[in-house]
Design an enzyme around this catalytic site. Structure first.
Site, PDB file in Angstrom:
ATOM      1  N   VAL A  14       0.835  -1.212   0.000  1.00 18.93           N
ATOM      2  CA  VAL A  14       0.000   0.000   0.000  1.00 18.93           C
ATOM      3  C   VAL A  14       0.864   1.254   0.000  1.00 18.93           C
ATOM      4  CG1 VAL A  14      -1.758   1.305   1.248  1.00 18.93           C
ATOM      5  CG2 VAL A  14      -1.913  -1.188   1.128  1.00 18.93           C
ATOM      6  N   GLY A 134     -11.235  -1.553   1.140  1.00 17.85           N
ATOM      7  CA  GLY A 134     -10.197  -1.161   0.182  1.00 17.85           C
ATOM      8  C   GLY A 134     -10.528   0.041  -0.673  1.00 17.85           C
ATOM      9  N   ILE A 136     -13.368   0.903  -2.132  1.00 13.94           N
ATOM     10  CA  ILE A 136     -14.749   1.402  -2.142  1.00 13.94           C
ATOM     11  C   ILE A 136     -14.858   2.584  -1.184  1.00 13.94           C
ATOM     12  CG2 ILE A 136     -17.180   0.815  -1.810  1.00 13.94           C
ATOM     13  CD1 ILE A 136     -16.405  -2.149  -2.088  1.00 13.94           C
ATOM     14  N   GLU A 190      -2.829 -14.473   3.516  1.00 12.79           N
ATOM     15  CA  GLU A 190      -1.536 -14.456   4.192  1.00 12.79           C
ATOM     16  C   GLU A 190      -1.082 -15.890   4.479  1.00 12.79           C
ATOM     17  OE1 GLU A 190       0.056 -11.678   4.800  1.00 12.79           O
ATOM     18  OE2 GLU A 190      -1.525 -10.201   4.412  1.00 12.79           O
ATOM     19  N   LYS A 205     -14.054  -4.472  10.521  1.00 10.61           N
ATOM     20  CA  LYS A 205     -14.660  -3.551   9.544  1.00 10.61           C
ATOM     21  C   LYS A 205     -16.119  -3.268   9.892  1.00 10.61           C
ATOM     22  CE  LYS A 205     -11.482  -5.125   5.970  1.00 10.61           C
ATOM     23  NZ  LYS A 205     -11.276  -6.021   4.825  1.00 10.61           N
ATOM     24  N   GLY A 302      -5.653  -4.722  -2.186  1.00  9.38           N
ATOM     25  CA  GLY A 302      -4.713  -4.454  -3.277  1.00  9.38           C
ATOM     26  C   GLY A 302      -4.091  -3.085  -3.119  1.00  9.38           C
TER      27      GLY A 302
END
Length: 425
Positions: A14, A134, A136, A190, A205, A302
């Site tokens: 990121v 992410g 959105i 992961e 979240k 991503g």
């Protein structure tokens, strides 16, 4: 005065994407904000590892003080991840009067209120759009576009790893282990996928989404959280035969004067919009009394999608600096809502059971369902290789309290085992 310098803490997937987007979009950002943005200093654990990734005009260091003590750096982006030492780092930055942008969902879910109060105290901005879903822009949308509406429910697919795994189980007929291995090979999971596959990431979240939607902070321990690691291919196939697909959903609902939130596998009807969200993508459905149901869809993770949300926050902070309006909370909505009585949380349920294949077992189950005041909608029975049968049921609507009673009573029946119990949307 027209130049704003940025500090970066972390230069992973990121962080490097943020650096790339800030550099490549300078002209557009300047056109929007009237300010020229540039990254001045990047703090990393290992300077040698990242030397080739940054231009010579950017300072690469292991010392956070290089940012804290630099009056030119107004905005700092934290993308190191984890709760500690990220919390201590952000605390130092806010106390140094730096505006902070972060993508750290774990930290915001667990200590967001504390850090937001510290930001207000120091007249700084603390932004974290990238912490949920992410790419959105869901948090800022709730704050602005739903400001005058009364949100009654927010639910969705907010973890790309689990959605990818479940998609492969359904489409490829792969086992959970096969699907997880493929997700790891592709970088969607992961090496230790626990937080994702056990629903913890999604729960963090949902805590943030609940805060934004209803103004109420809930804690992880207040939520029922179930992951996907125990889902069997038989359940995926049976759900498909019933006309559903299994998705890991976070659900948060306002019920009377309380808030109910949980994460777990849910059977979603195939004609429902959330059933069409596949692979690593995310989607959040917000229901408001005025607007009805709205769906926000896009990549849930991503480098570049997440960096896009980070840059959106940077632009917002830059505008606030230009206008002299910094120091306001990202989300000012506060409301005191209590917990919801389990008797008020009503869903149909998918039940998968293993029972001894002898006469009288279905009668036992029927008697228990009658005692708790619940009933069957659909039943399918198949014989196993041993002396047992697999019985799959979709119930009529029943409460979480009734489901709790059902589980308790089945625990006392040696010949019947409840293998899974999933909500039906």
């Amino acid at each position: 005065m027209n130049d704003i310098k940025i500090g970066l803490v972390g230069l992973g997937t990121v962080g490097s994407s943020v650096l790339k987007m800030v550099t490549e979009n300078q002209d557009k950002v300047q056109n929007i904000t009237g300010r020229q943005l540039s990254v001045k200093t990047v703090v990393v654990r290992n300077v040698k590892k990242h030397q080739d990734a940054v231009s010579s005009d950017i300072q690469l260091t292991t010392d956070l003080n290089a940012i804290i003590n630099d009056p030119e750096i107004k905005i700092v982006v934290e993308v190191m991840g984890g709760v500690h030492p990220a919390k201590e780092v952000i605390t130092q930055l806010l106390n140094a009067k730096k505006h902070v942008v972060t993508a750290n969902k774990d930290l915001i879910a667990s200590a967001g209120e504390e850090l937001a109060a510290l930001a207000r105290q120091n007249h700084c901005d603390l932004m974290y759009e990238a912490s949920v879903a992410g790419g959105i822009p869901i948090l800022r949308t709730i704050v602005t576009s739903f400001a005058a509406d009364h949100i009654t429910e927010v639910k969705g697919i907010v973890n790309g790893t689990t959605n990818y795994i479940l998609t492969q189980m359904q489409r490829q007929n792969w086992s959970y282990d096969q699907s997880l291995q493929k997700a790891q090979e592709l970088g969607f999971a992961e090496s230790d996928p626990t937080n994702d596959v056990e629903g913890i990431d999604a729960a963090y979240k949902m805590i943030i989404l609940t805060q934004f939607s209803y103004g109420t902070h809930i804690k992880l321990e207040d939520m029922a959280v179930e992951g996907i690691s125990t889902i069997q291919l038989e359940d995926v196939a049976q759900a498909d035969a019933f006309g559903y697909t299994i998705k890991l959903l976070g659900v948060s609902r306002r019920i009377d004067g309380g808030v109910f939130a949980e994460v777990g596998p849910v059977l979603v009807p195939k004609d429902h919009p959330l059933a069409t969200i596949n692979n690593e993508n995310n989607a959040v459905m917000v229901t408001g009394e005025a607007v009805g149901e709205t769906l926000f869809y896009g990549p849930g993770a991503g480098g570049l999608p997440t960096a896009n949300s980070v840059l959106s926050d940077i632009v917002s902070v830059t505008k606030n600096i230009a206008l002299g309006t910094t120091g306001n909370s990202f989300n000012n909505f506060r409301d005191e809502l209590g917990k919801v009585d389990p008797a008020q949380v009503i869903y149909p349920y998918y039940l998968s059971l293993k029972m001894l294949d002898v006469p009288g077992q279905m009668l036992k189950l029927t008697q228990i369902m009658t005692q708790i005041g619940a009933s069957f909608s659909q039943i399918v029975q198949t014989k196993n290789d041993d002396q047992s049968a697999r019985v799959v049921i979709i119930t009529h609507e029943m409460s979480k309290a009734q489901l709790h009673d059902l589980k308790a009573q089945l625990n006392d029946v040696e010949t019947i085992s409840l293998l899974s119990a999933y909500k039906v949307l």
